[in-house]
Design an enzyme around this catalytic site. Structure first.
Site, PDB file in Angstrom:
ATOM      1  CB  SER A 272      -7.964 -45.822  44.166  1.00  0.00           C
ATOM      2  OG  SER A 272      -7.628 -46.005  45.523  1.00  0.00           O
ATOM      3  CG  ASN A 273      -8.359 -50.408  46.974  1.00  0.00           C
ATOM      4  OD1 ASN A 273      -8.689 -50.006  48.087  1.00  0.00           O
ATOM      5  ND2 ASN A 273      -7.086 -50.646  46.657  1.00  0.00           N
ATOM      6  CG  HIS A 274     -14.744 -49.692  46.831  1.00  0.00           C
ATOM      7  ND1 HIS A 274     -15.280 -48.517  46.384  1.00  0.00           N
ATOM      8  CD2 HIS A 274     -14.979 -50.606  45.852  1.00  0.00           C
ATOM      9  CE1 HIS A 274     -15.840 -48.696  45.201  1.00  0.00           C
ATOM     10  NE2 HIS A 274     -15.656 -49.963  44.850  1.00  0.00           N
TER      11      HIS A 274
END
Ligand code: PMT
Length: 401
Positions: A209-211
């Site tokens: 995923s990412n932030h």
């Protein structure tokens, strides 16, 4: 110059050198047909004489909360007005409003007002960028106060930067837009917005995923809802503290494939505006595992395969009437990459993030440059995401005016 006939406006003037511009603003409002009553804070009277405003407005100017007349008037004025416009709004007045303080006639009137309130801030750049001012502005926006963005340029201190009072002609336009048909051309418009991260499964317990938290997207949603737009949010797993307005149709998704499928479905039913604020994973795992992958002493390679590009695919079927706003998150060659995304993904407008410690992902603040397909560039000063959203919405409104 028509547009404000019979509108009743309380013009609040607080103590800034920019108070002289309020004299011009008052003239423009009166010329446009508005009935304007002026309230000045004590410090505003050090910059401009109440007599000037009284003469131009043809009403007495109230300054002192302790006078018997003013004491009765603060409730009456709040009921009389169709709009309270505070220009210039100093850091001090903004801070008082954000905290419900009412130690002068202007803030007391604001607190008992039943009408909408608009602020046009003016201050030095460091005061504008101070976290407390940004926090207070954000609070005012959350409270439903309409905010006129500050300008950039030479300031009274001699410094150059953000914090200039918007020009009186433009403040007049904001007032007119406010009174024109449900205030915004975005009222009733159908908007699709993607926001948050996507989650790409690796195995039964792991993912990529990412932030992204969804803060930027959520701020845009609030600004859209405030303007009466009908919003459908295709929403990745956003930060649990974010509460989206109840008016929004929220469609939760996890992966880029889910987000793509939902977006296409909504888009095909007809939208006026599509906003791509999600940080969509460009790749997914080719062969996911239903079991937890066992740890061994060997290296592990995971093959990735491209995800659908939602903005690109919707850009292919976009009609000329639909407006697409994309974001670009770049760590290098920002402007060039944003330009290339603008044309490749058929965006009308792209918001280029300038990622840093307190901008881009996760932060409550952001720094964005807006680039239109007409090549118009707006450098938005670093501000809270709610304030950035106001700038973005303002630019979106221009497509429908
Ligand atoms: O959520 P926050 O923590 O508040 O952070 C906000 C944000 C930084 C995530 C947001 O402002 C933002 O920039 N979102 C887009 C980030 C991104 O994916 O940028 P990009 O340059 O990789 O993509 C360009 C555009 O295409 C974006 O509008 C993106 O939503 C869209 N895209 C990208 C890939 C893909 N497969 N499908 C897409 O629709």
């Amino acid at each position: 110059m028509p547009g404000l006939e019979q509108k009743k406006i309380v013009l609040g003037v607080s103590g800034s050198i920019a108070a002289y511009k309020s004299v011009f603003l008052l003239r423009l409002l009166v010329k446009a047909g508005a009935d304007v009553k002026v309230i000045m804070t004590k410090s505003a009277t050090m910059f401009v004489s109440p007599l000037t405003f009284a003469t131009l407005s043809k009403h007495d100017v109230l300054t002192d909360i302790a006078s018997e007349e003013a004491w009765n008037n603060h409730v009456e004025l709040g009921l009389w007005a169709d709009l309270i416009l505070i220009a210039p709004a100093t850091a001090q007045t903004i801070a008082k409003m954000a905290n419900g303080l009412c130690d002068n006639l202007l803030t007391a009137t604001v607190l008992s007002a039943k009408c909408p309130i608009m602020v046009s801030p003016a201050m030095d750049l460091d005061m504008w960028h101070h976290p407390s001012t940004q926090r207070n502005i954000e609070q005012l926006i959350t409270d439903g106060v309409r905010f006129i963005p500050v300008g950039h340029g030479e300031l009274a201190s001699g410094l150059v930067g953000d914090g200039r009072l918007e020009e009186p002609e433009n403040i007049l336009e904001y007032c007119k837009a406010f009174f024109e048909g449900e205030n915004s051309p975005l009222a009733g418009k159908k908007v699709l917005i993607t926001l948050g991260p996507t989650v790409e499964k690796i195995d039964a317990v792991r993912y990529i995923s990412n932030h992204s938290t969804g803060k930027m997207g959520a701020a845009i949603i609030v600004a859209l809802i405030n303007r009466g737009a009908e919003v459908t949010a295709i929403c990745g797993p956003i930060d649990a503290n974010i509460i989206l307005p109840p008016e929004v149709n929220v469609l939760p998704v996890l992966s880029a494939d889910d987000m793509y499928a939902r977006s296409i479905e909504v888009y095909k039913k007809g939208v006026d505006i599509a906003i791509f604020a999600a940080a969509v994973a460009d790749y997914k795992v080719q062969n996911t595992s239903e079991q937890k992958i066992k740890k061994t002493d060997d290296n592990l390679s995971i093959e990735l395969t491209p995800n659908p590009d939602i903005a690109f695919e919707l850009g292919k079927i976009k009609s000329t009437k639909t407006i697409h706003l994309g974001f670009a998150l770049e760590t290098n060659d920002g402007m060039d990459n944003a330009k290339s995304k603008l044309s490749k993904k058929n965006f009308d407008l792209v918001a280029l993030n300038h990622p840093g410690a307190d901008t881009g992902f996760k932060a409550d603040t952001n720094k964005v440059t807006l680039l239109g397909k007409d090549s118009k560039v707006d450098d938005i000063p670093k501000s809270s995401k709610k304030v950035i959203a106001e700038y973005i919405i303002r630019r979106l409104e221009s497509f429908f005016q």
